[in-house]
Design an enzyme around this catalytic site. Structure first.
Site, PDB file in Angstrom:
ATOM      1  N   THR A  23     -22.466  74.308 -28.960  1.00 56.81           N
ATOM      2  CA  THR A  23     -22.137  73.531 -30.283  1.00 56.81           C
ATOM      3  C   THR A  23     -23.480  73.379 -31.234  1.00 56.81           C
ATOM      4  OG1 THR A  23     -20.746  71.800 -29.524  1.00 56.81           O
ATOM      5  CG2 THR A  23     -21.633  71.288 -31.335  1.00 56.81           C
ATOM      6  N   GLU A  43     -21.427  61.486 -29.548  1.00 54.33           N
ATOM      7  CA  GLU A  43     -21.649  62.844 -29.769  1.00 54.33           C
ATOM      8  C   GLU A  43     -23.107  63.269 -29.666  1.00 54.33           C
ATOM      9  OE1 GLU A  43     -19.315  64.791 -29.206  1.00 54.33           O
ATOM     10  OE2 GLU A  43     -17.597  64.540 -30.539  1.00 54.33           O
TER      11      GLU A  43
END
Length: 306
Positions: A179, A124
């Site tokens: 995000t 991530e």
């Protein structure tokens, strides 16, 4: 070896950075092939994905795993995206989950799915700049996952004793650096009353899953802090939630950092009306949306070994 992992929805109301649910709406596929070598060398292939190892969530997670265990091999990693990116469906997490799960099997490292989470989550970093275990844990392990300890990376599967499906309302939009932007919108300080309310929602949701109580789940799928702070990213959400509950959905929440909305439904819900009304709401707010029906899924799996 061909490995697959399903999409996921994180947060689930008040469970910000704590809960995630794996579902079979979409899946990513990883092809991984290895040959003996004197050093570790990873080559990334795939259409529409970053080809630099440090920029691709699957290859970066794989690199971190193999480096940790001193694996020396020439690895070809092909990433075949089936999960749309940037829509709150755990796209980067699924690729990373499939990559480390496949490598664990291929190189016979003997790690459990839970142990693999700490490597998958590093993928991530490549996609959003920070490691978070919720989506990758769901795609690796399956079901509903609770992140118990983010430091030592301890995750547990929450028992589910209610038969439900998901209707995913998916706006076809692209939010640049979504995000990162969504995380920046989360307040740094909150009122104690909101903290207590969210703690009640979270405990209600987990108890609802365990007891199979749709009313507890309905209460639990609320959030007075994170979803509220992010509403400018998905202004259609409150109205979609309203029409869903009017048509007896169990509940609704934002999927991850959005913009997808996850609606929990069962045999008591008017699914067709929920879908129709939700798509009308999207249109009224100027968004083109599609929908996808999904069920809770299992974790990553090997589809083929050669």
């Amino acid at each position: 070896m061909i490995v697959k992992a399903f999409s996921s929805s994180a947060n689930l109301g008040a469970g910000y950075d704590i809960l995630a649910l794996a579902h079979n709406a979409f899946e990513d596929t990883i092809e991984i092939e290895a040959k003996n070598s004197s050093e570790l060398d990873i080559k990334v292939e795939g259409e529409g994905v970053p080809l630099a190892v440090e920029k691709n969530s699957a290859s970066y997670a794989l690199y971190e795993l193999l480096r940790e265990y001193n694996v020396r091999a020439k690895v070809r990693l092909k990433v075949i995206k089936g999960i749309p990116a940037g829509l709150g469906l755990g796209s980067s997490g699924a690729s990373a989950a499939a990559a480390v799960y496949g490598a664990n099997e291929l190189f016979k490292l003997g790690l459990s799915r839970q142990e693999l989470v700490k490597f998958a989550m590093k993928g991530e970093i490549a996609s959003s700049g920070s490691p978070h275990p919720d989506n990758v844990a769901a795609s690796l392990i399956g079901g509903v996952i609770s992140v118990v300890n983010p430091n030592s990376i301890k995750v547990e599967q929450v028992p589910i004793n209610l038969d439900f499906e998901l209707i995913l309302i998916i706006p076809l939009v692209k939010i640049e650096a979504k995000t990162k932007k969504a995380r920046e919108m989360v307040p740094k300080q909150i009122e104690i009353s909101k903290y207590v309310a969210n703690a009640r929602y979270l405990s209600s949701l987990i108890l609802g899953f365990i007891k199979g109580d749709r009313e507890l789940i309905r209460l639990g799928l609320n959030d007075d802090i994170v979803e509220k702070s992010r509403e400018p990213l998905f202004p259609y959400y409150p109205k979609i939630k309203e029409v869903s509950l009017l048509n007896n959905a169990i509940g609704a929440c934002v999927s991850g950092a959005g913009p997808t909305i996850a609606i929990f439904v069962d045999s008591m819900s008017d699914k067709n009306k929920i879908i129709d009304e939700s798509l009308k709401v999207c249109k009224a707010y100027g968004y083109e949306c599609i929908y996808k029906l999904a069920k809770v899924s299992g974790g990553a799996w090997i589809e083929r070994r050669d």
